[in-house]
Design a protein around this motif. Structure first.
Motif, mmCIF file in Angstrom:
data_model
loop_
_atom_site.group_PDB
_atom_site.id
_atom_site.type_symbol
_atom_site.label_atom_id
_atom_site.label_comp_id
_atom_site.label_asym_id
_atom_site.label_seq_id
_atom_site.Cartn_x
_atom_site.Cartn_y
_atom_site.Cartn_z
ATOM 1 N N ALA A 208 -12.035 5.456 3.002
ATOM 2 C CA ALA A 208 -11.703 4.088 2.600
ATOM 3 C C ALA A 208 -11.877 3.902 1.099
ATOM 4 O O ALA A 208 -11.077 3.227 0.448
ATOM 5 C CB ALA A 208 -12.577 3.098 3.358
ATOM 6 N N LEU A 209 -12.938 4.501 0.544
ATOM 7 C CA LEU A 209 -13.155 4.403 -0.904
ATOM 8 C C LEU A 209 -12.027 5.093 -1.670
ATOM 9 O O LEU A 209 -11.558 4.592 -2.695
ATOM 10 C CB LEU A 209 -14.508 5.021 -1.271
ATOM 11 C CG LEU A 209 -15.739 4.236 -0.819
ATOM 12 C CD1 LEU A 209 -17.014 5.020 -1.112
ATOM 13 C CD2 LEU A 209 -15.797 2.871 -1.512
ATOM 14 N N GLN A 210 -11.586 6.258 -1.160
ATOM 15 C CA GLN A 210 -10.465 6.936 -1.792
ATOM 16 C C GLN A 210 -9.190 6.119 -1.663
ATOM 17 O O GLN A 210 -8.384 6.038 -2.602
ATOM 18 C CB GLN A 210 -10.276 8.318 -1.162
ATOM 19 C CG GLN A 210 -11.396 9.297 -1.468
ATOM 20 C CD GLN A 210 -11.197 10.631 -0.762
ATOM 21 O OE1 GLN A 210 -10.420 10.752 0.183
ATOM 22 N NE2 GLN A 210 -11.919 11.643 -1.218
ATOM 23 N N SER A 211 -8.994 5.497 -0.494
ATOM 24 C CA SER A 211 -7.796 4.708 -0.253
ATOM 25 C C SER A 211 -7.744 3.455 -1.117
ATOM 26 O O SER A 211 -6.680 3.047 -1.574
ATOM 27 C CB SER A 211 -7.734 4.317 1.220
ATOM 28 O OG SER A 211 -6.633 3.486 1.480
ATOM 29 N N THR A 212 -8.902 2.847 -1.329
ATOM 30 C CA THR A 212 -8.941 1.604 -2.100
ATOM 31 C C THR A 212 -9.165 1.831 -3.593
ATOM 32 O O THR A 212 -9.124 0.868 -4.359
ATOM 33 C CB THR A 212 -10.064 0.689 -1.581
ATOM 34 O OG1 THR A 212 -11.322 1.392 -1.655
ATOM 35 C CG2 THR A 212 -9.810 0.275 -0.145
ATOM 36 N N SER A 213 -9.391 3.069 -3.993
ATOM 37 C CA SER A 213 -9.634 3.336 -5.412
ATOM 38 C C SER A 213 -8.512 2.840 -6.322
ATOM 39 O O SER A 213 -8.797 2.304 -7.414
ATOM 40 C CB SER A 213 -9.899 4.833 -5.644
ATOM 41 O OG SER A 213 -8.805 5.610 -5.203
ATOM 42 N N PRO A 214 -7.215 2.962 -5.924
ATOM 43 C CA PRO A 214 -6.168 2.390 -6.780
ATOM 44 C C PRO A 214 -6.305 0.882 -6.944
ATOM 45 O O PRO A 214 -6.036 0.344 -8.024
ATOM 46 C CB PRO A 214 -4.868 2.764 -6.056
ATOM 47 C CG PRO A 214 -5.219 3.948 -5.226
ATOM 48 C CD PRO A 214 -6.631 3.705 -4.792
ATOM 49 N N LEU A 215 -6.704 0.184 -5.864
ATOM 50 C CA LEU A 215 -6.896 -1.259 -5.964
ATOM 51 C C LEU A 215 -8.039 -1.600 -6.915
ATOM 52 O O LEU A 215 -7.944 -2.546 -7.713
ATOM 53 C CB LEU A 215 -7.186 -1.850 -4.583
ATOM 54 C CG LEU A 215 -6.045 -1.804 -3.566
ATOM 55 C CD1 LEU A 215 -6.538 -2.261 -2.198
ATOM 56 C CD2 LEU A 215 -4.878 -2.656 -4.026
ATOM 57 N N ILE A 216 -9.119 -0.829 -6.834
ATOM 58 C CA ILE A 216 -10.253 -1.062 -7.732
ATOM 59 C C ILE A 216 -9.851 -0.802 -9.182
ATOM 60 O O ILE A 216 -10.194 -1.568 -10.086
ATOM 61 C CB ILE A 216 -11.445 -0.175 -7.321
ATOM 62 C CG1 ILE A 216 -11.919 -0.547 -5.909
ATOM 63 C CG2 ILE A 216 -12.589 -0.310 -8.319
ATOM 64 C CD1 ILE A 216 -12.987 0.370 -5.345
ATOM 65 N N VAL A 217 -9.100 0.280 -9.379
ATOM 66 C CA VAL A 217 -8.627 0.602 -10.731
ATOM 67 C C VAL A 217 -7.725 -0.508 -11.262
ATOM 68 O O VAL A 217 -7.840 -0.930 -12.425
ATOM 69 C CB VAL A 217 -7.878 1.952 -10.747
ATOM 70 C CG1 VAL A 217 -7.176 2.175 -12.082
ATOM 71 C CG2 VAL A 217 -8.854 3.091 -10.456
ATOM 72 N N MET A 218 -6.821 -1.008 -10.404
ATOM 73 C CA MET A 218 -5.920 -2.077 -10.836
ATOM 74 C C MET A 218 -6.692 -3.371 -11.109
ATOM 75 O O MET A 218 -6.350 -4.133 -12.016
ATOM 76 C CB MET A 218 -4.835 -2.301 -9.786
ATOM 77 C CG MET A 218 -3.783 -1.207 -9.777
ATOM 78 S SD MET A 218 -2.429 -1.508 -8.631
ATOM 79 C CE MET A 218 -3.202 -1.071 -7.068
#
Length: 467
Positions: A208-218
C-alpha cells in the motif's frame, strides 16, 4: 527576494477571499446538476449512434507492457470525433456551470424529457438491440468515472472566474455546493471499482505504501509549488499543509491496515461514520470550524486530518456497494443491468432521503468536516448520476464516446494535467477581473486543449500508469 516571489501572484489574497465565506446552493439544485451532466453524455450517445457511422474510424490493437491498448488509424477522423464529443458534452456542461446556471433546474427537466422522447423514438424504429451485459456495465461504470473527472477538471479553473456562480464554489462551513462534491465523488468512484470491491485481496502495508507513494509525492509537490510561487490556498479547506492527494493516500493506507471482506466493509464504514458524527456533535465540530490554530501539525491541518474518517467511511461503503451492485462474489462484473439499475435507483432515493433528514435534524451538510450528512449527499448524487447513465441500456447500438475512452485510460493523468493548466492560467491571467467573454473564451480554450492532449495520448496508445 520575497517581493520577486510574490510578484508571480499579486492578487493572492483577493483570490483567497473570492472563494471564502461561501454558503453554497440548495439540495434541489445539486439534484438538478446531477441530472444535467449524465443526460448530456446520454444525448451524445444517442446522437453518435444515429448519425456518426464512419467506416474509416476503425481501431487497431497493440500490446504495450502486457496491457491491451486501442488506437485509431486516422488522426483526422479521431480528432473530428473528439471535437464532436467536446461540443456535445464538455461545452454544454461548461455553459451550465457558468452562464446557464440560473436555468439548471429547467435544463434538467428539458434534457431528461428530450432524452426519454429520443430513446422511445429510436427504440420504436429500431429492432431490439441485445448487448453483452458484462461489457455494458463496464461501459457505464467507465462513463460514470469520466463524468466525475470532467466535471472536476472544469470546476477547478472555472471557480477562479466571476462567471462561475459563487454558490457552486466550496462552502466555508455548512452547506451544499457543486464543488463540495468533488473529493467525495473521487473517493467513491475509486472505491466502487477497487481491488476490494472486485474480490481481490487487499495490498499489505508495504504494498500500500508503494502504491500510494506517487500520491504522497504529488501531495508534497503541490505543497512545495504552491509555497514556492505564493499560490492562493484556502486554508479552511484542508489546513495549512494538507491537500487532496494526502487524503487519498491516507484512505488507501488505512484500508490496507484494517482489511475486512467487502461484505463487511460497509458495516465498518457505517460504524466509523456514526462514531465520527457523534464526536462532531459533542464538540469536535466547534474545534474543526474554529479559525484558531496551534503550532502543532495536527492543529495546523485539523480539517484534512479529521475529515479522513469521513472519506474513509465513504470508501468502505463504496467497496460494499461496488461488490453488491456490480461484482457479486466474482472477480469479474457479473450482475445483470436490470438487477443493478433497479437497486442503484432505490439506493439513490434512500440516500437523498437520509441526506434531507440528517441535514435538518442532526447536523447540516459540511464538506469541510466530511460529516455524515455530507457522506449521504455524495452517495445520493453519485448513485443518481450512475442510475441515469444506466439508461444507456435503452439506447439501441449505443457506444461509449471517444472522449470518454480517452479520459478513462488516463484519469489521474488528466487530473494532474488539469491542475497544471489551472495553475498556469491563474499565474498569467487576471481571472478575477476577466470579462464574461474573455472568461468563457479562456475556459473553453482550456477545456479543449485538455481534451486535445488527453485524446492525443489515447490516439498513440499512451496509458498513464503510476503504480
Amino acid at each position: 527576494m520575497d517581493s520577486s516571489v510574490k510578484s508571480f501572484n499579486p492578487n493572492k489574497h483577493l483570490k483567497e477571499q473570492f472563494v471564502s465565506n461561501l454558503e453554497g446552493s440548495s439540495i434541489l439544485e445539486i439534484f438538478a446538476l446531477a441530472t444535467v451532466v449524465p443526460a448530456l453524455f446520454l444525448l451524445q450517445h444517442l446522437f453518435c449512434s444515429s448519425v456518426i457511422k464512419d467506416p474509416n474510424a476503425e481501431k487497431f490493437s497493440m500490446k504495450k507492457n502486457d496491457d491491451l491498448v486501442v488506437g485509431f488509424k486516422s488522426w483526422r477522423v479521431y480528432m473530428a470525433r473528439m471535437t464532436i464529443d467536446f461540443l456535445l458534452i464538455v461545452l454544454p456542461m461548461l455553459l451550465f456551470f457558468t452562464v446557464l446556471s440560473e436555468w439548471t433546474c429547467v435544463g434538467a427537466v428539458w434534457l431528461m424529457s428530450l432524452l426519454i422522447f429520443l430513446i422511445a423514438a429510436k427504440r420504436y424504429r429500431a429492432s431490439l438491440y441485445l448487448e453483452d451485459e458484462v461489457n455494458s456495465l463496464r461501459t457505464i461504470i467507465s462513463s460514470y468515472r469520466v463524468t466525475v473527472m470532467i466535471a472536476t477538471c472544469l470546476c477547478i479553473l472555472a471557480v477562479d472566474f466571476k462567471v462561475f456562480p459563487r454558490r457552486y464554489a466550496k462552502t466555508e462551513t455548512y452547506g451544499t455546493s457543486l464543488m463540495d462534491l468533488g473529493v467525495g465523488s473521487f473517493v467513491l468512484a475509486n472505491s466502487l471499482v477497487s481491488r476490494q470491491a472486485r474480490g481481490f485481496s487487499t495490498l499489505k502495508l508495504r504494498g500500500a505504501l508503494q502504491s500510494t507513494s506517487p500520491l504522497i509525492v504529488m501531495g508534497i509537490a503541490r505543497l512545495v509549488s504552491t509555497v514556492g510561487i505564493d499560490y492562493q490556498v484556502h486554508v479552511g479547506e484542508y489546513g495549512v499543509h494538507w491537500n487532496f492527494f494526502f487524503t487519498l493516500a491516507a484512505v488507501s493506507i488505512l484500508t490496507s491496515i484494517i482489511n475486512v471482506p467487502p461484505k463487511y466493509s460497509g458495516i465498518l464504514g457505517l460504524l466509523i461514520l456514526v462514531g465520527y458524527q457523534i464526536c462532531l456533535t459533542h464538540g469536535l465540530n466547534g474545534y474543526l470550524l474554529s479559525n484558531e490554530r496551534g503550532t502543532d501539525i495536527v492543529s495546523q491541518n485539523k480539517e484534512g486530518i479529521f475529515s479522513i474518517f469521513g472519506y474513509w467511511g465513504i470508501y468502505l461503503l463504496g467497496v460494499q456497494l461496488g461488490s453488491y451492485l456490480f461484482f457479486g462474489n466474482s472477480k469479474q462484473i457479473s450482475r445483470s443491468n436490470k438487477w443493478a439499475r433497479i437497486r442503484v435507483w432505490v439506493l439513490a432515493l434512500l440516500f437523498w432521503l437520509f441526506t434531507i433528514l440528517l441535514d435538518r435534524h442532526v447536523e447540516r451538510v459540511s464538506r469541510r468536516m466530511c460529516n455524515l450528512a455530507y457522506v449521504t449527499l455524495v452517495l445520493a448524487q453519485n448513485l443518481q448520476v450512475l442510475g441515469i447513465l444506466m439508461l444507456s441500456d435503452f439506447i439501441p447500438g449505443h457506444k461509449i464516446s471517444i472522449l470518454e475512452e480517452a479520459f478513462n485510460r488516463n484519469l489521474l493523468g488528466s487530473f494532474l494535467l488539469a491542475n497544471v493548466f489551472t495553475g498556469l492560467v491563474n499565474l498569467f491571467v487576471d481571472t478575477m477581473f476577466a470579462s464574461l467573454v474573455s472568461a468563457l473564451a479562456t475556459l473553453g480554450a482550456y477545456a479543449f486543449i485538455l481534451c486535445l492532449l488527453v485524446g492525443l495520448a489515447d490516439f498513440y496508445g499512451i496509458k498513464s500508469k503510476f503504480w
